[in-house]
Design a protein around this motif. Structure first.
Motif, PDB file in Angstrom:
ATOM      1  N   LEU A  70      -6.905   2.763  -4.849  1.00 18.70           N
ATOM      2  CA  LEU A  70      -6.828   2.972  -3.181  1.00 18.70           C
ATOM      3  C   LEU A  70      -5.677   2.134  -2.921  1.00 18.70           C
ATOM      4  O   LEU A  70      -5.287   1.238  -3.346  1.00 18.70           O
ATOM      5  CB  LEU A  70      -8.001   2.361  -2.878  1.00 18.70           C
ATOM      6  CG  LEU A  70      -9.237   2.913  -3.203  1.00 18.70           C
ATOM      7  CD1 LEU A  70     -10.464   2.240  -2.882  1.00 18.70           C
ATOM      8  CD2 LEU A  70      -9.372   4.319  -3.022  1.00 18.70           C
ATOM      9  N   GLY A  72      -3.894   0.792   1.179  1.00 21.59           N
ATOM     10  CA  GLY A  72      -4.057   0.681   2.887  1.00 21.59           C
ATOM     11  C   GLY A  72      -2.820  -0.451   3.131  1.00 21.59           C
ATOM     12  O   GLY A  72      -2.565  -1.275   2.368  1.00 21.59           O
ATOM     13  N   LEU A  94      -7.379   4.209   4.871  1.00 19.58           N
ATOM     14  CA  LEU A  94      -7.370   4.120   3.265  1.00 19.58           C
ATOM     15  C   LEU A  94      -6.807   5.266   2.932  1.00 19.58           C
ATOM     16  O   LEU A  94      -6.992   6.317   3.139  1.00 19.58           O
ATOM     17  CB  LEU A  94      -8.870   3.835   3.116  1.00 19.58           C
ATOM     18  CG  LEU A  94      -9.301   3.443   1.518  1.00 19.58           C
ATOM     19  CD1 LEU A  94      -8.790   2.226   1.377  1.00 19.58           C
ATOM     20  CD2 LEU A  94     -10.912   3.714   1.329  1.00 19.58           C
TER      21      LEU A  94
END
Length: 348
Positions: A70, A72, A94
Motif C-alpha cells: 500500500l 499514501g 490510499l
C-alpha cells in the motif's frame, strides 16, 4: 492480476541483502499474526526519483498467504479496518499495488519494485523530488480463521539527481521537554524547509527545536536547489517527563497543612513510636528506608514501592498495624501525590 510465487523471490532477496536500506519507521502498532510476531516492512535500493530502483520487502508474514503493498502521501492511524487484525498507518488517499499480488510461500516474505513514475493512487501519481511517501503491506492470515493484517509502516523521502537532503540530531530520544539540535549535511541545496512533526516549521539551515510533549515525531527536511528537491526523515521519540516532587515534609505541610500539624502533635521531637517529624531532614531520615515500630518487617517508606510503604498504608487507611494517619481522622490531602512521590523514588 499478477501473482508472484515466493520461490521466484529467492534470488531477488539474496541480491537485496547487501543493498542500501531506505526510509524511516514511525509509530505504527503492527499486530502479531499467526507466527506469534508482527510482520515488518523495509525498503532498499535508491530514493532517486525516476530511477525505479526502490524495492519494498515485507517479512515475517505467515507462510503461503497472499499480500500486496500500500502507498499514501501522509500518515494515518485506523485500527482494525473492515475487521482486520491490524492497523492502517497510511493516510491522504490510499493506493494499492493490486497488480503485484504475491504469495509469501515458505519464507513468509513478499517483495516488489516500485514504479516511482506511476504510483497506484487516484489519480496515478509520479513521485517528485522533495516528496515523502508512506508504504505498508496488507496480507491474509489464518489466525485462527481467515482474516487480514498489516505490517508496520515506513516513510521514504525522495530526491532528484544532483541534490541531497541529509541531516542528523544530537539526541533522538529523551523525556519532555526535549531540546534537539539538528545538523544539516545536505548537498546542492539553496533553501531548506523543516517540519518537526508538531505543527512547527523552520527555514533555518541548522535549526534547534524543543519538543514540549511526549510522542513520536517524524521530522522531515525538504531541500531545494537548481537540481530539484530532496527529502530526508528522522524519528524523534519523546517520553513523558518524570514527575518531580518536593521533600516529604512539604507533602504534609504544603499539600495539607492541617494534616502536617496533626503529624507534629504525635510525632514531634521524641514523638510517638520514635518517629520524629519535627523538621524536614529529620522526618526524611526517619521515614525513607526506616523500619516501622509495629508489625514484623514493615518499612515506613520503601522508595519505589508505595503500596508496601507503611506511611502510605496509614494515610490510605489500609495499614495492617498501628493507627491510621492522622490519628482518629481520614487523610484529606492529595494521597495520589504522596503515592507518586514514593513511586518516583521518594526523593529528598
Amino acid at each position: 492480476m499478477r501473482i508472484l510465487q515466493s520461490t521466484l523471490l529467492i534470488p531477488i532477496l539474496t541480491a537485496l541483502a547487501s543493498a542500501q536500506s531506505l526510509g524511516e519507521k514511525y509509530y505504527c502498532p503492527a499486530a502479531a499474526n499467526s507466527t506469534g510476531s508482527p510482520a515488518v516492512i523495509s525498503a532498499v535500493g535508491s530514493d532517486i526519483v525516476g530511477g525505479n530502483a526502490l524495492t519494498l520487502i515485507a517479512s515475517g508474514l505467515p507462510s503461503n498467504q497472499f499480500g500486496f503493498f500500500l502507498v499514501g502521501p501522509s500518515t494515518g492511524l485506523v485500527a482494525n479496518p473492515g475487521g482486520s487484525q491490524g492497523t492502517i498507518c497510511i493516510g491522504g488517499g490510499l493506493g494499492r499495488f493490486n497488480g503485484q499480488v504475491m504469495n509469501s510461500g515458505g519464507m513468509g516474505t513478499i517483495s516488489a519494485i516500485v514504479d516511482t513514475l506511476a504510483l497506484p493512487v487516484n489519480p496515478v501519481a509520479a513521485i517528485a523530488g522533495g516528496e515523502t511517501w508512506h508504504f505498508q503491506a496488507w496480507y491474509r492470515d489464518l489466525n485462527p480463521s481467515q482474516v487480514s493484517n498489516f505490517t508496520d509502516a515506513i516513510a521514504i523521502g525522495f530526491r532528484d539527481v544532483g541534490i541531497t537532503a541529509d541531516f542528523s540530531a544530537d539526541v533522538t530520544s529523551g523525556p519532555a521537554p526535549l531540546s534537539v539540535q539538528f545538523t544539516n549535511s545536505s548537498i546542492g541545496a539553496s533553501s531548506y524547509a523543516w517540519d518537526f512533526g508538531d505543527s512547527v516549521t523552520s527555514a533555518a539551515s541548522n535549526p534547534g527545536h524543543t519538543f514540549a510533549a511526549a510522542g513520536t515525531y517524524l521530522v522531515e527536511l525538504v531541500t531545494t536547489g537548481s537540481a530539484g528537491s530532496a527529502a530526508d526523515l528522522l524519528v524523534i521519540e519523546v517520553t513523558a517527563a518524570p514527575p518531580t516532587f518536593g521533600p516529604v515534609w512539604a507533602e504534609f505541610t504544603v499539600v495539607d497543612p492541617a494534616v502536617g500539624l496533626a503529624c507534629i502533635d504525635c510525632h514531634g521531637v521524641g514523638g510517638f513510636g520514635d518517629l520524629d517529624m519535627s523538621t524536614e531532614a529529620v522526618a526524611y531520615a526517619n521515614l525513607v528506608g526506616a523500619a516501622a515500630d509495629c508489625g514484623s518487617g514493615n518499612t515506613r517508606v520503601i522508595a519505589g514501592d508505595a503500596a508496601n510503604s507503611l506511611l502510605y498504608q496509614k494515610l490510605a487507611g489500609t495499614q495492617t498495624c498501628g493507627q491510621s494517619m492522622p490519628f482518629g481522622a481520614s487523610y484529606s490531602g492529595d494521597l495520589a501525590l504522596v503515592y507518586d512521590w514514593i513511586q518516583a523514588g521518594a526523593q529528598q
